[in-house]
Design an enzyme around this catalytic site. Structure first.
Site, PDB file in Angstrom:
ATOM      1  N   ASP A 115      -6.982   4.317  -4.551  1.00 28.67           N
ATOM      2  CA  ASP A 115      -7.639   4.194  -3.239  1.00 28.67           C
ATOM      3  C   ASP A 115      -8.244   5.580  -2.983  1.00 28.67           C
ATOM      4  O   ASP A 115      -8.481   6.334  -3.945  1.00 28.67           O
ATOM      5  CB  ASP A 115      -6.623   3.796  -2.153  1.00 28.67           C
ATOM      6  CG  ASP A 115      -7.289   3.436  -0.816  1.00 28.67           C
ATOM      7  OD1 ASP A 115      -7.886   2.353  -0.731  1.00 28.67           O
ATOM      8  OD2 ASP A 115      -7.227   4.238   0.129  1.00 28.67           O
TER       9      ASP A 115
ATOM     10  N   LYS B 169       0.867  -1.187   0.000  1.00 28.46           N
ATOM     11  CA  LYS B 169       0.000   0.000   0.000  1.00 28.46           C
ATOM     12  C   LYS B 169       0.899   1.230   0.000  1.00 28.46           C
ATOM     13  O   LYS B 169       2.035   1.164   0.469  1.00 28.46           O
ATOM     14  CB  LYS B 169      -0.871   0.008   1.265  1.00 28.46           C
ATOM     15  CG  LYS B 169      -2.110   0.861   1.139  1.00 28.46           C
ATOM     16  CD  LYS B 169      -3.270   0.115   0.498  1.00 28.46           C
ATOM     17  CE  LYS B 169      -4.432   1.047   0.240  1.00 28.46           C
ATOM     18  NZ  LYS B 169      -5.624   0.329  -0.235  1.00 28.46           N
TER      19      LYS B 169
END
Ligand code: NDP
Length: 453
Positions: free
Chosen positions: A170, A130
């Site tokens: 995201d 991430k």
């Protein structure tokens, strides 16, 4: 050494807290997984001896870097960029990029840790990662967004690649940002490869990727309801958020005959007792994604609705709830309101939207409750399919991809049931336990195969 000689859960967590001071979100995520994994490995010496959980909870690598860019007034701005490469035991690192002022190393570490288990659950060969930045895209011009994305990729390109690490979108990173970052990657490397997913259809993107997380969360909900002989049709749903995941969850609930009562954003929630149909959902998508205006204006357009500033939608009575905004958006009080008002099922579209006390409320009540690492895995699953299409230089049809998505969500559901059936106090399926254990087993066994690396 026997299992009894190894550290117990509390000793393990004390070590995690000591090594990661102040990283509350990361510690929360590790605790949530560890409680279940410790129980599962209680009699499995090989996982203890090889320190598997300790190794998964220590990212392979964290890259942190300065991102300089110039705003439209000629001011030089400095942001911090990150990529957390948590674990690549079963495939290249894979996980989104978040651009939001709240981004910290702790938040990205929790997301990368969760992503490792989620990607394992999809059945596809993807490790967990991430990244992102504390950059705030709100109120920025297109040119400012472009300059920031180019500067961000000017460092990130060294650490990613189609077989190394494949980021996606995201919060705050959609098709526009992916386009700017892909353009810069291509310019720097002179290579056209599937280094990012969520790309535009013209340059290697996959159909159904945009819808996949929200639709997938609803398919998971449907699968849970079916175990009780129930369906979405005729049921009311509260949804939080009004971004990519929330609006597509709303769309699928509506398509399956449910009634969407709410959406929300960081300023409050919108309540429409008549239900949100496709026209209303399209208005929300446009207002948030194109106009970038206030959700409150909905009440001027659609009569009978109300705007509730500073509040969360959990106070609205409903059958189904889908938290689709951000981490820790629901606490014990919110969970108690839902259960008290008769909610029978919760499917998380966001990552860790319910805090540990809130989760306990659902488990004690024994309602159907799906953790994000299982129920929101549809997005990364279709990203995995985008990687396959890019590698094979092919494009699959919408029908093929919709079928893949449905099948993957059903498989994830059934895997959670396999490991979680009968494990709630009232004898119902514990989907959290099921997801944590199933996600762990695949990664752990791959790590055992590699030895001490
Ligand atoms: P978007 O940026 O498209 O939308 C985010 C939404 O959440 C906006 O409505 C935003 O409101 C709201 N929000 C953000 N922060 C807060 C807050 N502190 N309180 C209340 N609302 C808030 O993001 P996505 O829809 O892509 O992501 C939403 C969640 O889903 C995240 O947890 C993400 O990690 C997760 N997720 C996303 C995937 C994807 O494919 N996009 C895949 C898997 C998980 P506002 O406009 O006011 O900021």
């Amino acid at each position: 050494m026997s299992v009894a000689d190894h550290v117990d859960l509390e000793q393990f967590m004390a070590g995690v807290e000591k090594r990661n001071p102040g990283e509350t979100e990361f510690i929360q995520a590790v605790r949530e997984v560890s409680e279940d994994v410790f129980e599962y490995i209680a009699d499995k010496e090989q996982y203890h001896h090889h320190q598997i959980l300790r190794r998964i909870a220590e990212p392979d690598r964290i890259v942190s870097f300065r991102v300089c860019w110039e705003d439209d007034n000629g001011n030089i701005r400095v942001q911090r960029g990150y990529r957390v490469q948590n674990n690549n035991a079963i495939g290249p690192y894979k996980g989104g990029l978040r651009f939001h002022p709240s981004v910290t190393q702790s938040i990205l570490k929790f997301l990368a840790f969760e992503q490792t288990f989620k990607n394992s659950l999809t059945g596809l060969p993807m490790g967990g990662g991430k990244g992102g930045s504390n950059f705030n895209p709100k109120g920025k011009s297109d040119n400012e967004i472009m300059r920031f994305c180019q500067s961000f990729m000017t460092e990130l390109y060294r650490h990613v690649g189609e077989d190394t690490d494949v980021p996606a979108g995201d919060i705050g990173v959609g098709a526009r940002e992916i386009g700017y970052m892909f353009g810069q990657y291509k310019r720097i490397t002179n290579r056209f490869t599937g280094v990012l997913t969520g790309k535009g259809l013209e340059y290697g993107g996959s159909l159904v990727r945009t819808e996949a997380t929200g639709y997938g969360a609803v398919y998971f909900l449907q699968n849970m309801l079916e175990t009780k002989g129930e369906s979405i049709s005729g049921k009311s749903a509260v949804i939080s958020g009004s971004g990519n995941v929330a609006t597509h969850a709303a769309e699928k609930i509506h398509q399956l005959g449910g009634k969407v009562l709410t959406v929300s954003d960081s300023k409050g929630y919108l309540h429409d007792p008549a239900g949100m149909d496709q026209e209303k959902i399209d208005w929300i998508k446009r207002q948030k994604g194109v106009v970038r205006g206030s959700l409150a204006e909905y009440t001027d357009v659609f009569a009978g609705s109300s705007w509730n500033p500073g509040k969360t939608p959990w106070e609205v009575a409903c059958d189904l709830a889908l938290p689709c905004a951000t981490q820790n958006e629901m606490d014990k009080t919110g969970a108690e309101l839902l259960v008290g008002n008769g909610c029978i099922a919760v499917s998380e579209g966001a990552n860790m939207p319910v805090n540990l006390e809130g989760v306990k409320v659902f488990k004690t009540a024994g309602i159907l409750y799906a953790p994000g690492k299982a129920s929101n895995a549809g997005g990364v699953a279709v990203s995995g399919l985008e990687m396959s299409q890019n590698s094979g230089r092919i494009s699959w049809s919408e029908d093929q991809l919709q079928e893949h998505l449905k099948t993957i969500m059903k498989d994830i559901h059934d895997t959670c049931v396999e490991y979680g059936a009968g494990r709630l106090p009232n004898g119902e399926c514990d989907y959290v336990k099921g997801a944590n254990i199933a996600g762990f087993v695949k990664v752990a066994n791959a790590m055992l195969a590699f030895g001490v690396v």
